[in-house]
Motif scaffolding. Structure first.
Motif, short mmCIF file in Angstrom:
data_model
loop_
_atom_site.label_atom_id
_atom_site.label_comp_id
_atom_site.label_asym_id
_atom_site.label_seq_id
_atom_site.Cartn_x
_atom_site.Cartn_y
_atom_site.Cartn_z
N ARG A 251 0.84 -1.19 0.00
CA ARG A 251 0.00 0.00 0.00
C ARG A 251 0.88 1.24 0.00
O ARG A 251 1.73 1.42 0.88
CB ARG A 251 -0.89 -0.03 1.25
N GLN B 70 -11.34 5.11 -10.59
CA GLN B 70 -10.77 5.11 -9.25
C GLN B 70 -9.58 6.07 -9.22
O GLN B 70 -8.79 6.11 -10.16
CB GLN B 70 -10.33 3.71 -8.84
N PRO C 72 -6.07 -0.56 -5.69
CA PRO C 72 -6.97 -1.03 -4.63
C PRO C 72 -7.85 -2.18 -5.14
O PRO C 72 -8.28 -2.18 -6.30
CB PRO C 72 -7.80 0.21 -4.30
N ASP C 73 -8.09 -3.15 -4.28
CA ASP C 73 -8.89 -4.32 -4.69
C ASP C 73 -10.38 -4.03 -4.50
O ASP C 73 -11.08 -4.69 -3.73
CB ASP C 73 -8.46 -5.56 -3.90
N ILE C 74 -10.85 -3.02 -5.24
CA ILE C 74 -12.26 -2.65 -5.19
C ILE C 74 -13.02 -3.61 -6.10
O ILE C 74 -12.73 -3.71 -7.31
CB ILE C 74 -12.48 -1.20 -5.64
N SER D 207 -13.64 -2.55 -0.90
CA SER D 207 -12.41 -3.33 -0.86
C SER D 207 -12.67 -4.68 -0.22
O SER D 207 -13.42 -4.80 0.76
CB SER D 207 -11.33 -2.56 -0.09
N TRP D 208 -12.00 -5.70 -0.75
CA TRP D 208 -12.23 -7.05 -0.25
C TRP D 208 -11.33 -7.39 0.95
O TRP D 208 -11.75 -8.12 1.84
CB TRP D 208 -12.01 -8.06 -1.37
N TYR E 72 -8.85 -4.80 2.41
CA TYR E 72 -8.46 -3.64 3.21
C TYR E 72 -9.67 -3.11 3.97
O TYR E 72 -10.74 -2.89 3.39
CB TYR E 72 -7.88 -2.53 2.32
N ILE F 114 -7.94 1.67 3.93
CA ILE F 114 -8.46 2.36 2.73
C ILE F 114 -9.75 3.05 3.10
O ILE F 114 -10.69 2.41 3.59
CB ILE F 114 -8.69 1.38 1.56
N LEU G 199 -12.66 4.51 1.44
CA LEU G 199 -13.34 4.59 0.15
C LEU G 199 -14.47 5.61 0.22
O LEU G 199 -15.31 5.55 1.12
CB LEU G 199 -13.88 3.22 -0.24
N TYR H 272 -15.69 -1.68 7.47
CA TYR H 272 -15.42 -1.78 6.04
C TYR H 272 -16.34 -0.80 5.31
O TYR H 272 -17.56 -0.98 5.28
CB TYR H 272 -15.67 -3.19 5.53
N ASP I 123 -18.07 1.06 2.08
CA ASP I 123 -18.44 0.72 0.71
C ASP I 123 -19.26 1.86 0.13
O ASP I 123 -19.80 2.69 0.86
CB ASP I 123 -19.22 -0.60 0.65
#
Length: 451
Positions: free
Chosen positions: A38, A76, A106-108, A166-167, A169, A174, A176, A215, A217
């Protein structure tokens, strides 16, 4: 414009020296860079990532499987603290375009993804600026689960959610956020079946049961309304027209033999339409509005067919039937007949009807035959001489009396049969108007609920 290595965009009129600066910049940036970590200076601080979604096209809405297939442009943006440079040291180069696999991303992902292959975004280039800001635009064809409510089909609207997050983080790593309060619809290609009313965006912070960290979203709610013209002309109007044929079965003459056939044919036609609707709808407990209309209409046609069978039984009751009861004679043959304008030849709705089964009808039944058969034997005994008149022979008198009695019984049976046939005819006309009114009210009720 001069295109250099890895899609680097230079200013107009660039020289070969500037191309060498681009090679040097690319080498210097990624000499000690790792795309697995990161990109923050302080690992305890969260990295801000902004998300913007542009809806380009609605490819398909599968109501039965509750899956929405859409074409999106996902943008993004984040800050990479390890990819900054002084543009004056590299010939004024302010931004470069490089493959997205070179940098950390980022693993969005789409949380409510319904694609069995889990196809992600396309591997497009990213735009890297000298201050470290990265912008990644990627198109994606997504299949998302959508809870479909078909209670008012085909006049329904749907709310399909697209939840990105994110899956791996959490919110401490992160942060978002949505760039705009709504999805971008400026480049949307109109759909023939669905009308898009809006696409509001909301940010949510959720703590799941598996983890103690929050988390975040971003959820885009796609507001859809079905264009009902296709279903009106192909499912609803044919059903209404077929439904208006059902009451006409009462208007058919009972001797035609097609009254029950018409009701059964209409019932089968509505069953076919019902199956067409059931094939495209999800097997849920909520029955569509058009399905309720079909069921109500089929119930009405079933009732009309059963009444038709009962009325035909009354019509063909035969000469052995009992006379019409006085209450039925008064209610059906007098009041209902005038109300439904059922009259014999030579009569009209406004002319007064004769009292059926009254004094006149009984006189007509045996008028010309009563005098020779009975009532004249005693009188003739005083007029005709006993030895000369043939009327007084016992055998002849018995034969004439038998013939007169048969004729009177035949006329009485005909009268009873005619009265029962008229009862059946009045009931036919009465139920015809009742069922016409029911079909009209059901159609108005369906359109009113749709509105």
């Amino acid at each position: 414009l001069c295109l250099c290595l890895a899609g680097i965009l230079l200013a107009p009129g660039c020289r070969g020296a500037e191309g060498r600066f681009a090679y040097k910049l690319l080498h210097d940036l990624f000499a000690n860079y790792s795309s697995a970590l990161r990109p923050v200076e302080d690992t305890d601080r969260a990295l801000n990532v902004t998300l913007q979604v542009t809806l380009s096209q609605i490819i398909d809405m599968d109501e039965r499987n509750q899956v929405l297939t859409s074409y999106l442009w996902v943008r993004q943006a984040w800050l990479d603290a390890h990819l900054t440079w002084d543009k004056d040291d590299y010939g004024g180069i302010d931004s470069i375009r490089i493959p997205s696999s070179y940098v950390w991303r980022p693993d969005i992902i789409l949380y409510n993804n319904a694609d069995e292959h889990f196809g992600g975004s396309m591997e497009t280039n990213v735009v890297l600026r000298s201050d470290g800001h990265i912008m990644w635009d990627s198109p994606a064809i997504t299949k998302s689960s959508c809870k479909v409510d078909v209670s008012y089909f085909p006049f329904d609207g749907q709310r399909c959610r697209l939840t990105f997050g994110s899956w791996t983080y959490n919110g401490n790593q992160i942060d978002l956020r949505n760039r705009l309060d709504t999805g971008d619809l400026t480049d949307f290609v109109e759909n023939v079946e669905w009308e898009v009313l809006g696409m509001p965006a909301t940010r949510n912070v959720i703590t799941y049961g598996c983890c103690s960290e929050p988390y975040p979203d971003v959820t885009y709610t796609l507001l859809l309304r079905r264009r009902a013209s296709f279903y009106i002309f192909n499912l609803l109007l044919p059903c209404i027209m077929v439904s208006f044929l059902a009451p006409l079965g009462f208007y058919l003459p009972a001797d035609s033999g097609e009254k029950v056939s018409l009701g059964v044919t209409v019932l089968l036609a509505l069953t076919v339409f019902q199956l067409l609707v059931a094939e495209s709808m999800p097997p849920s407990e909520s029955v569509p509005l058009i399905g309720k209309y079909y069921i109500a209409t089929m119930t009405m046609i079933t009732a009309s067919t059963a009444l038709t069978i009962f009325i035909m039984n009354v019509h063909h009751c035969g000469p052995g039937a009992r006379p019409v009861p006085p209450w039925a004679r008064r209610l059906i043959l007098h009041h209902m007949a005038r109300l439904c304008c059922v009259y014999e030849v030579g009569e009209s709705c406004k002319s007064p009807q004769r009292a059926l089964g009254g004094r006149g009808s009984r006189g007509d039944a045996g008028g010309p035959w009563e005098s020779p058969g009975e009532g004249e034997v005693g009188s003739e005994a005083g007029v005709c001489p006993w030895d000369h008149c043939l009327c007084h022979h016992d055998a002849l008198l018995r034969n004439v009396g038998y013939i007169a009695g048969c004729f009177r019984r035949h006329r009485a049976n005909q009268r009873r049969t005619g009265e029962w046939k008229k009862v059946a005819k009045v009931m036919d006309r009465f139920f015809m108007w009742i069922f016409f009114l029911m079909v009209f009210l059901m159609s108005v009720l369906v359109l009113g609920n749709a509105a």
